[in-house]
Design a protein around this motif. Structure first.
Motif, PDB file in Angstrom:
ATOM      1  N   VAL A 489       0.694  -1.311   0.188  1.00  0.00           N
ATOM      2  CA  VAL A 489      -0.081   0.177   0.038  1.00  0.00           C
ATOM      3  C   VAL A 489       0.909   1.221   0.217  1.00  0.00           C
ATOM      4  O   VAL A 489       0.600   2.183  -0.804  1.00  0.00           O
ATOM      5  CB  VAL A 489      -1.079  -0.138   1.282  1.00  0.00           C
ATOM      6  N   GLN A 490       1.977   1.268   0.649  1.00  0.00           N
ATOM      7  CA  GLN A 490       2.927   2.392   0.861  1.00  0.00           C
ATOM      8  C   GLN A 490       3.439   2.768  -0.536  1.00  0.00           C
ATOM      9  O   GLN A 490       3.801   3.606  -0.939  1.00  0.00           O
ATOM     10  CB  GLN A 490       3.995   2.164   1.832  1.00  0.00           C
ATOM     11  N   ARG A 491       3.730   1.739  -1.252  1.00  0.00           N
ATOM     12  CA  ARG A 491       4.386   1.551  -2.668  1.00  0.00           C
ATOM     13  C   ARG A 491       3.320   2.446  -3.656  1.00  0.00           C
ATOM     14  O   ARG A 491       3.778   3.058  -4.138  1.00  0.00           O
ATOM     15  CB  ARG A 491       4.688   0.361  -3.002  1.00  0.00           C
ATOM     16  N   GLN A 492       1.989   1.778  -3.503  1.00  0.00           N
ATOM     17  CA  GLN A 492       1.006   2.420  -4.211  1.00  0.00           C
ATOM     18  C   GLN A 492       0.855   3.935  -4.056  1.00  0.00           C
ATOM     19  O   GLN A 492       0.617   4.705  -4.921  1.00  0.00           O
ATOM     20  CB  GLN A 492      -0.358   1.620  -4.056  1.00  0.00           C
ATOM     21  N   ARG A 493       1.151   4.272  -2.753  1.00  0.00           N
ATOM     22  CA  ARG A 493       0.819   5.782  -2.428  1.00  0.00           C
ATOM     23  C   ARG A 493       2.051   6.674  -2.982  1.00  0.00           C
ATOM     24  O   ARG A 493       1.762   7.552  -3.344  1.00  0.00           O
ATOM     25  CB  ARG A 493       0.814   5.883  -0.915  1.00  0.00           C
ATOM     26  N   ALA A 494       3.312   5.949  -2.849  1.00  0.00           N
ATOM     27  CA  ALA A 494       4.479   6.805  -3.401  1.00  0.00           C
ATOM     28  C   ALA A 494       4.159   6.755  -4.916  1.00  0.00           C
ATOM     29  O   ALA A 494       4.678   7.892  -5.568  1.00  0.00           O
ATOM     30  CB  ALA A 494       5.878   5.889  -2.868  1.00  0.00           C
ATOM     31  N   VAL A 495       3.798   5.842  -5.584  1.00  0.00           N
ATOM     32  CA  VAL A 495       3.597   6.127  -7.073  1.00  0.00           C
ATOM     33  C   VAL A 495       2.551   7.132  -7.403  1.00  0.00           C
ATOM     34  O   VAL A 495       2.652   7.958  -8.268  1.00  0.00           O
ATOM     35  CB  VAL A 495       3.071   4.535  -7.688  1.00  0.00           C
ATOM     36  N   GLN A 496       1.387   7.114  -6.614  1.00  0.00           N
ATOM     37  CA  GLN A 496       0.368   8.178  -6.900  1.00  0.00           C
ATOM     38  C   GLN A 496       0.733   9.526  -6.429  1.00  0.00           C
ATOM     39  O   GLN A 496       0.667  10.581  -7.398  1.00  0.00           O
ATOM     40  CB  GLN A 496      -0.765   7.627  -5.831  1.00  0.00           C
ATOM     41  N   PRO A 523      -6.041   5.555 -12.524  1.00  0.00           N
ATOM     42  CA  PRO A 523      -5.424   6.262 -11.114  1.00  0.00           C
ATOM     43  C   PRO A 523      -6.428   5.894 -10.245  1.00  0.00           C
ATOM     44  O   PRO A 523      -5.721   5.790  -8.953  1.00  0.00           O
ATOM     45  CB  PRO A 523      -5.697   7.854 -11.361  1.00  0.00           C
ATOM     46  N   LEU A 524      -7.409   5.599 -10.189  1.00  0.00           N
ATOM     47  CA  LEU A 524      -8.349   5.007  -9.086  1.00  0.00           C
ATOM     48  C   LEU A 524      -8.039   3.593  -8.613  1.00  0.00           C
ATOM     49  O   LEU A 524      -8.336   3.598  -7.373  1.00  0.00           O
ATOM     50  CB  LEU A 524      -9.901   4.781  -9.548  1.00  0.00           C
ATOM     51  N   ALA A 525      -7.382   3.061  -9.447  1.00  0.00           N
ATOM     52  CA  ALA A 525      -6.911   1.641  -9.054  1.00  0.00           C
ATOM     53  C   ALA A 525      -5.854   1.733  -8.065  1.00  0.00           C
ATOM     54  O   ALA A 525      -5.688   0.801  -6.921  1.00  0.00           O
ATOM     55  CB  ALA A 525      -6.242   1.000 -10.158  1.00  0.00           C
TER      56      ALA A 525
END
Length: 546
Positions: A489-496, A523-525
Motif C-alpha cells: 500500500v505504501q508503494r502504491q501511495r508513493a507512485v500516486q 489512477p483510481l486503482a
C-alpha cells in the motif's frame, strides 16, 4: 483472455466444491463427531459464501472468519501419526497429521478469489518476493533435513503446515488498505471475547470452550507448593494463550496510539486493556516480561511526537491511577508467580537446553530432521539430561527453547532460513513505520506486527513457541502478511504521489485525477481503499526487494 476461458475459470471452483462435497460426505459418514461438525459447517459455510459473494463483496466476511480462526482453536487433523518409532508415545512438537484449519480455508478462498476474480473488483495475485522467497528457503531447508529424519512422516506433516502458513501470509499480503484495517480491528475485537472466556475459566474453574473441537481441562500448576488455576481461554493451554496475547497486545496498543479514526482507536484501546488483563490470568511469566518491551517500542514508533503533550500527560496520569488500583489486586499474584517455588519448572530448562545442544552437535548442518526432535530426543541423547524429572515418561516432548529446537531440527542451514523469515519481516515492519508519518494507522499496524514477532522470539528463549501450536503459527504468519500488505500500500501511495500534474490541471485539494493512458492502470486503482481497474491490473505482479 476470451469470454469462454473466463466462464470456464469461474466454473472450476463450483465443480471442485461438488467433487469435494461428494468425497466429504463419504468420509464424514464414519467420522468422529468433531470431524462431522467441522465438515458440515465448512460445507454449508462455503455454499453460503458463494451465494453472498454474488451479491456483496465477500472479503470482509472472510477476514472476520480468519480472525475467528486465529482466536479460537478451530482445526481438524487427519491421518494422525500418534506413535513415534519404537516408543509408542504421543508426539509433542509440530504437525502429527494433515491439519486443516479455518485460517487455511480462508486463505485458500482469498487466493482463489484473487486468481479468478470472484468477489473481487481486481483479479490478480501479487507475490511479495521477500515474503515468499524466505519461506520457500525454509521449506527447502526442511526437505534437506530428510537425510537424517528417522520418521519421514513427521517431516511431511510439518511441511504441509509450513506450506499452509505460506498460503496464509500470501493471502493476507494481498489485502487492500481497508481490508488490512478490517482484519486488525476484528483481531482486537475478538480479544475481548478471548479474555471474557479466560476470566470465567480462572474465576469459576469452568471448562467453557468448544469441547467438540478438542479443548482440554483447566490447567493447574504447582506454585509456592499449592495448585493454582491457569486460564487457557479458547487456545487450549495457558502458555499458548500467553503467546496469543503477546502478539495481540502490540497490535491493539498500536491502533489505540495511532492517528486513525475514532472507532479504530477505541477498539484498539479495549483490545489492549483486555490483553493486559488476560495475560495476567495465564500466569505465563515469559509473556508478562514481553509486555513492557512491546509497549516501549510501540510508544517510540507510533507515539513519540505526542509523548509530552498536555493531553498525553493527562491520559498517562489517569492510566497510572488505574494501574495502581489494579496492582493492589494483581500485584501479589504476579510477585508470587515470579519469585515463589514453581515445582522445578524453570530449573529444568537449562539441562534440557544442554541436552538439545549435544544432539545438535551430532547433526549440525541439516539437523535431526524437521519435526523429528520429539521422538528422537531421548533416544539419541548421550547426556542423560533429556530424561530430567521423568518428563519423557509421559510423551515425546521438545526442548523449552524455540531457537535451539529449530537449530536442532533443521541445523545451521534451516536456522539461517528461519532467521531470514522473521528478521526480514521485522526489518520491513520497522521500515514501514519509518517511511510514514508518525501515528499513521497502517504503518502502526506494520510496526505492531514487527514488535509482536520480536516478543515471540524473546519468549522463545524459554519456551518452544509457535512450533507447538498451529494457531499461534498462523497468527505470526498473518503478521508477516500484514507487514507485506502495508508495504504494498505504501508503494502504491508513493507512485500516486510521484505522478506529474498537467499544466492545465488544478492543484491542491481540488486537483482532478490524471487522465488514464492506454495500457496503464486507472489512477483510481492505486488510490488507497479504491477498487483497481480490471484493464490496468496485471496478475502475479512482483513484490519489492525491501
Amino acid at each position: 483472455m476470451s469470454a469462454a476461458h473466463t466462464r470456464t475459470l469461474r466454473a472450476l471452483p463450483i465443480a471442485g466444491i461438488g467433487f469435494a462435497a461428494a468425497a466429504g460426505a463419504v468420509a464424514l459418514s464414519a467420522a468422529p463427531l468433531k470431524f462431522a461438525v467441522v465438515g458440515l459447517a465448512a460445507a454449508f459455510g462455503g455454499v453460503g459464501a458463494l451465494i453472498v459473494g454474488r451479491l456483496y463483496r465477500l472479503t470482509p466476511v472472510l477476514l472476520v472468519a480468519l480472525a475467528v480462526g486465529l482466536t479460537v482453536k478451530l482445526d481438524v487433523s487427519f491421518f494422525q501419526h500418534f506413535e513415534a518409532v519404537g516408543q509408542y508415545l504421543p508426539s509433542i512438537g509440530g504437525g502429527a497429521g494433515l491439519t486443516v484449519s479455518v485460517a487455511l480455508l480462508v486463505a485458500v478462498a482469498l487466493i482463489t478469489a484473487k486468481l479468478t476474480g470472484l468477489w473481487e473488483n481486481a483479479p490478480g495475485l501479487r507475490l511479495d518476493r521477500p515474503l515468499v522467497l524466505t519461506q520457500v528457503g525454509f521449506l527447502i531447508a526442511g526437505l534437506l533435513s530428510l537425510t537424517n529424519a528417522t520418521d519421514p512422516a513427521y517431516l511431511w506433516f510439518d511441511t504441509w503446515r509450513f506450506v499452509g502458513l505460506l498460503l496464509v501470509s500470501v493471502a493476507v499480503s494481498n489485502l487492500s488498505e481497508s481490508d488490512i484495517r478490517t482484519l486488525a480491528l476484528a483481531i482486537c475485537a475478538l480479544c475481548l471475547v478471548q479474555t471474557a472466556v479466560a476470566g470465567l475459566q480462572y474465576v469459576s474453574g469452568s471448562e467453557l470452550g468448544l469441547s467438540v473441537l478438542g479443548e482440554e481441562q483447566i490447567v493447574e500448576e504447582n506454585i509456592n507448593f499449592s495448585a493454582q488455576r491457569r486460564a487457557g481461554g479458547l487456545k487450549v493451554h495457558p502458555n499458548i494463550l500467553g503467546y496469543y496475547y503477546e502478539f495481540v497486545w502490540p497490535l491493539a496498543l498500536a491502533l489505540a496510539l495511532s492517528r486513525g479514526p475514532l472507532i479504530l482507536r477505541l477498539v484498539g484501546a479495549a483490545g489492549a486493556a483486555s490483553a493486559l488483563v488476560g495475560v495476567v490470568l495465564t500466569l505465563s511469566r515469559a509473556s508478562w516480561l514481553t509486555f513492557p518491551v512491546s509497549a516501549a517500542l510501540l510508544i517510540l514508533l507510533v507515539y513519540r511526537d505526542r509523548l509530552f503533550s498536555r493531553a498525553s500527560l493527562i491520559v498517562f496520569g489517569l492510566l497510572a491511577i488505574v494501574g495502581s488500583v489494579a496492582a493492589l489486586y494483581a500485584g501479589p499474584l504476579i510477585w508470587e508467580r515470579l519469585t515463589a517455588d514453581d515445582g522445578g519448572s524453570a530449573a529444568q530448562r537449562g539441562p534440557l537446553n544442554a541436552a538439545a545442544l549435544a544432539l545438535f552437535e551430532q547433526f549440525p548442518v541439516f539437523g535431526v530432521g524437521l519435526n523429528n526432535f520429539g521422538n528422537q530426543f531421548a533416544v539419541l541423547d548421550k547426556t542423560g539430561l533429556s530424561r530430567l524429572a521423568g518428563l519423557f515418561d509421559r510423551s515425546n516432548h521438545v526442548v523449552h527453547n524455540l531457537h535451539i529446537l529449530i537449530l536442532t531440527e533443521v541445523g545451521i542451514v534451516g536456522y539461517a532460513a528461519f532467521a531470514l523469515v522473521f528478521g526480514i519481516g521485522i526489518f520491513r515492519g520497522f521500515r514501514a513505520a519509518r517511511r510514514a508519518p508518525v501515528g499513521d494507522p497502517l504503518a502502526a499496524i506494520a510496526a505492531a506486527c514487527a514488535v509482536g514477532l520480536i516478543a515471540h522470539l524473546l519468549h522463545g528463549l524459554v519456551d518452544p513457541g509457535f512450533r507447538l501450536n498451529l494457531g499461534i503459527a498462523e497468527l505470526l504468519y498473518t503478521g508477516l502478511g500484514l507487514i507485506a500488505g502495508v508495504r504494498a500500500v505504501q508503494r502504491q501511495r508513493a507512485v500516486q504521489a510521484r505522478r506529474p500534474v498537467g499544466p492545465m490541471e488544478p492543484t491542491g485539494a481540488t486537483r482532478a485525477l490524471p487522465v488514464q493512458r492506454r495500457g496503464t492502470a486507472s489512477p483510481l486503482a492505486s488510490a488507497p481503499g479504491a477498487p483497481a481497474s480490471r484493464t490496468g491490473h496485471t496478475p502475479f505482479t512482483r513484490g519489492d526487494r525491501s
